[in-house]
Design an enzyme around this catalytic site. Structure first.
Site, PDB file in Angstrom:
ATOM      1  N   LYS A 227       0.815  -1.225   0.000  1.00 18.72           N
ATOM      2  CA  LYS A 227       0.000   0.000   0.000  1.00 18.72           C
ATOM      3  C   LYS A 227       0.847   1.273   0.000  1.00 18.72           C
ATOM      4  CE  LYS A 227      -2.342  -1.803   3.592  1.00 18.72           C
ATOM      5  NZ  LYS A 227      -3.352  -2.057   4.630  1.00 18.72           N
ATOM      6  N   ASP A 262      -6.431  -6.532   9.974  1.00 21.55           N
ATOM      7  CA  ASP A 262      -7.765  -5.914  10.039  1.00 21.55           C
ATOM      8  C   ASP A 262      -8.884  -6.874   9.656  1.00 21.55           C
ATOM      9  OD1 ASP A 262      -6.832  -5.903   7.458  1.00 21.55           O
ATOM     10  OD2 ASP A 262      -7.232  -3.785   7.071  1.00 21.55           O
TER      11      ASP A 262
HETATM   12  P1  ADP Z   1      -7.053   2.110   5.990  1.00 20.53           P
HETATM   13  O1  ADP Z   1      -6.997   1.408   4.692  1.00 20.53           O
HETATM   14  O2  ADP Z   1      -5.954   3.039   6.216  1.00 20.53           O
HETATM   15  O3  ADP Z   1      -7.292   1.188   7.130  1.00 20.53           O
HETATM   16  P2  ADP Z   1      -9.763   2.963   5.505  1.00 20.53           P
HETATM   17  O4  ADP Z   1     -10.321   1.601   5.654  1.00 20.53           O
HETATM   18  O5  ADP Z   1     -10.475   4.073   6.190  1.00 20.53           O
HETATM   19  O6  ADP Z   1      -8.272   3.092   5.939  1.00 20.53           O
HETATM   20  O7  ADP Z   1      -9.731   3.259   3.952  1.00 20.53           O
HETATM   21  C1  ADP Z   1      -9.248   4.452   3.456  1.00 20.53           C
HETATM   22  C2  ADP Z   1      -9.356   4.381   1.963  1.00 20.53           C
HETATM   23  O8  ADP Z   1     -10.717   4.257   1.582  1.00 20.53           O
HETATM   24  C3  ADP Z   1      -8.834   5.596   1.265  1.00 20.53           C
HETATM   25  O9  ADP Z   1      -7.467   5.455   0.982  1.00 20.53           O
HETATM   26  C4  ADP Z   1      -9.679   5.652   0.007  1.00 20.53           C
HETATM   27  O10 ADP Z   1      -9.064   4.915  -1.003  1.00 20.53           O
HETATM   28  C5  ADP Z   1     -10.955   4.956   0.375  1.00 20.53           C
HETATM   29  N1  ADP Z   1     -12.002   5.960   0.595  1.00 20.53           N
HETATM   30  C6  ADP Z   1     -12.146   6.784   1.645  1.00 20.53           C
HETATM   31  N2  ADP Z   1     -13.207   7.592   1.472  1.00 20.53           N
HETATM   32  C7  ADP Z   1     -13.744   7.269   0.280  1.00 20.53           C
HETATM   33  C8  ADP Z   1     -14.853   7.750  -0.477  1.00 20.53           C
HETATM   34  N3  ADP Z   1     -15.626   8.718  -0.057  1.00 20.53           N
HETATM   35  N4  ADP Z   1     -15.070   7.163  -1.651  1.00 20.53           N
HETATM   36  C9  ADP Z   1     -14.319   6.170  -2.093  1.00 20.53           C
HETATM   37  N5  ADP Z   1     -13.260   5.689  -1.449  1.00 20.53           N
HETATM   38  C10 ADP Z   1     -12.980   6.220  -0.273  1.00 20.53           C
HETATM   39 MG    MG Z   2      -7.928  -0.523   7.902  1.00 19.16          MG
END
Ligand code: ADP
Ligand code: MG
Length: 522
Positions: A227, A262
């Site tokens: 990532k 996760d």
């Molecule tokens: P992580 O992957 O860091 O655990 P999340 O599960 O919150 O975090 O995912 C974040 C990702 O989700 C962002 O990098 C983005 O690609 C996607 N994302 C966040 N908000 C949106 C949105 N409104 N529409 C589409 N994709 C989104």
């Molecule tokens: Mg996550």
């Protein structure tokens, strides 16, 4: 909160299951991951995926297509960008790769990592527990006060921060100091409904969403960063030891009782409320899936059985690649990435990459004169300038003139666009998002099918829940819809009625805290 009642499926103990199975395979053969989206008749742009290999016993996830892109200048006309599918079918059996990864370490792209989570939280867990979640974009800290069977979750609190870009390329110490510091600040604010029994340390469920070779429930070696992370000095090390050292540097006296990724946290968290949860999938910055596996079908365990006879396996499906329908845009993006040749499934379906694929398509179209005439905006050459949330915002724009699309395009290109260009851009977004959602859905069916093959009736004979989480899944309605449609198409209407795809909001954090509780040192 009351535990959800298990619904009895009408197909439980179904005697004609073999018949259903045959029907399902036919359906999978005849259904395809096929879509054909003419984005604009002129310039003509098509991206589609053809049906599956008929000869393979495990047709799930089989899609075939090779997109190639070329410019065909017609005399006196603008070059026309095209994406054409060649029919050299490629079979991609996710289920077969799962088996190969279970047979032996390194047996397949899918690492099929043992989680050391063999029992699920029972509901009896009591006390104060913390969770720490390092994802690809965000870092979260959470505390939960558990009240046992009657009270369940008494209170939760969490904080979230975006991981600063520079830490993704810094040293291991810098990253873990940032995490420990965030945790220390959060722990200082503890009060109210949260109480630690005397004589105990605060215990942590550490969710670390990168490929880790787990060595016990509370230790694991980082195999590689994904990532977009390229932190020096962590790969090959126990990430719990890295965190412990950073907590010591902060003078923080807490203890990691469970290290999970996760997906495992999500599965445990969702299962706390619903015994039918068998699979968990994360679609956020990256992607992964885990599921409940029988220990007797894991040859690489070499006979070491858990007392429950089950364990959670983290598939690490982001690394799946076998026969994926890649286009020139995917290949170019992969080549330019910091991990070329790796995480190919992740690069076609997850939040970090969808925006970038669309940017690459739009750039090619602009270079072909199909967007802004002869003008090719320089800004559009900036990698990752278009983000997945931008695609999502553009697809939610219902205004007559697609004003939000125009505004985002202006931001990303510096060019004022007309309605026809805006429509075309939205269709490009839809095409890429549709492919991502459908491939993710096909991956889910691959896992369900593998489970069903080993235990007839386990999945398709009763209600089965797939717990979903991650920012992409949570926030992108079109993506969700395409994913669900693909699952329904691949399984068929009847079979898919038993499969519940459910968003498990923040399940991962609570799940990690619950696993810290069920693996408590006290
Ligand atoms: P992580 O992957 O860091 O655990 P999340 O599960 O919150 O975090 O995912 C974040 C990702 O989700 C962002 O990098 C983005 O690609 C996607 N994302 C966040 N908000 C949106 C949105 N409104 N529409 C589409 N994709 C989104
Ligand atoms: Mg996550």
């Amino acid at each position: 909160m009351e535990k959800k009642r298990k619904r009895k499926s009408p197909e439980a103990n179904c005697s004609n299951l073999p018949l259903l199975r045959v029907k399902r395979e036919e359906q999978i053969f005849t259904r395809s991951l096929c879509f054909n989206v003419p984005i604009n008749p002129s310039p003509f742009f098509t991206l589609f995926f053809l049906p599956v290999h008929r000869s393979h016993r495990l047709p799930t996830m089989s899609v075939s297509a090779v997109g190639s892109f070329w410019l065909s200048p017609s005399p006196g006309k603008l070059p026309r960008p095209r994406m054409v599918v060649r029919s050299n079918a490629v079979s991609t059996p996710m289920a077969a790769d799962m088996r190969a990864g279970l047979a032996v370490d390194g047996g397949s792209d899918l690492k099929m990592i043992l989680s050391y989570v063999d029992t699920f939280p029972t509901g009896n867990e009591k006390g104060l527990f913390y969770a720490l979640d390092l994802g690809g974009t965000n870092f979260r800290v959470l505390r939960v006060q558990l009240g046992g069977k009657d009270e369940r979750v008494i209170a939760t609190e969490f904080e979230q921060v975006t991981i600063p870009q520079e830490l993704m390329f810094g040293t291991s110490e810098e990253l873990f100091d940032f995490i420990a510091c965030g945790l220390a600040n959060f722990a200082k604010k503890e009060g109210g409904k949260f109480h630690l029994p005397s004589g105990r340390k605060r215990e942590i469920g550490f969710t670390f969403s990168f490929p880790v070779k787990q060595t016990s429930i509370d230790s694991g070696i980082l195999m590689k960063w994904t990532k977009g992370f390229a932190v020096s000095g962590t790969a090959g090390r126990d990430v719990v030891a890295c965190l412990n050292e950073a907590m010591e540097r902060q003078g923080l006296d807490m203890q990691v009782s469970a290290l999970v990724n996760d997906t495992v946290g999500t599965l445990a968290g969702a299962r706390y409320w619903d015994d039918d949860v068998m699979v968990a999938v994360i679609l956020g910055t990256g992607t992964n899936a885990c599921y409940v596996e029988r220990t007797d079908v894991i040859p690489k365990l070499q006979g070491q059985m858990s007392s429950s006879g089950r364990t959670i396996i983290s598939t690490e499906w982001g690394a799946f690649s076998n026969g994926l329908p890649l286009t020139e845009f995917d290949r170019d993006m992969d080549a330019a990435s910091i991990n070329p040749g790796e995480q190919i499934f992740e690069k076609t379906i997850s939040g970090m990459y969808l925006g970038e694929i669309v940017r690459r398509v739009l750039l090619k179209m602009a270079e072909a004169g199909a967007l802004f005439g002869k003008y090719v905006p320089e800004k559009l050459s900036t990698p990752f300038i278009l983000r997945t949330p931008d695609l999502c915002a553009m697809q939610q724009d219902n205004s007559d003139h697609l004003d939000a699309v125009g505004a985002i395009l202006y931001d990303v290109t510096g060019v004022k666009s007309d309605l026809s260009v805006r429509k075309m851009v939205v269709e490009v977004c839809d095409t890429i998002v549709k492919r991502g959602g459908r491939l993710a859905g096909a991956g889910i069916v691959g896992i369900l099918q593998k489970m069903e093959e080993d235990s007839k009736g386990l999945i398709f004979g009763k209600r089965t829940v797939v717990a979903m989480d991650g920012g992409l899944y949570e926030n992108y309605p079109q993506y969700r819809r395409y994913l669900k449609e693909a699952v329904t198409e691949l399984l068929g209407l009847e079979m898919s009625k038993n499969v519940v795809i459910e968003h498990s909001k923040d399940g991962s954090g609570i799940g990690a805290a619950l696993l810290a509780a069920s693996n408590s040192k006290y």
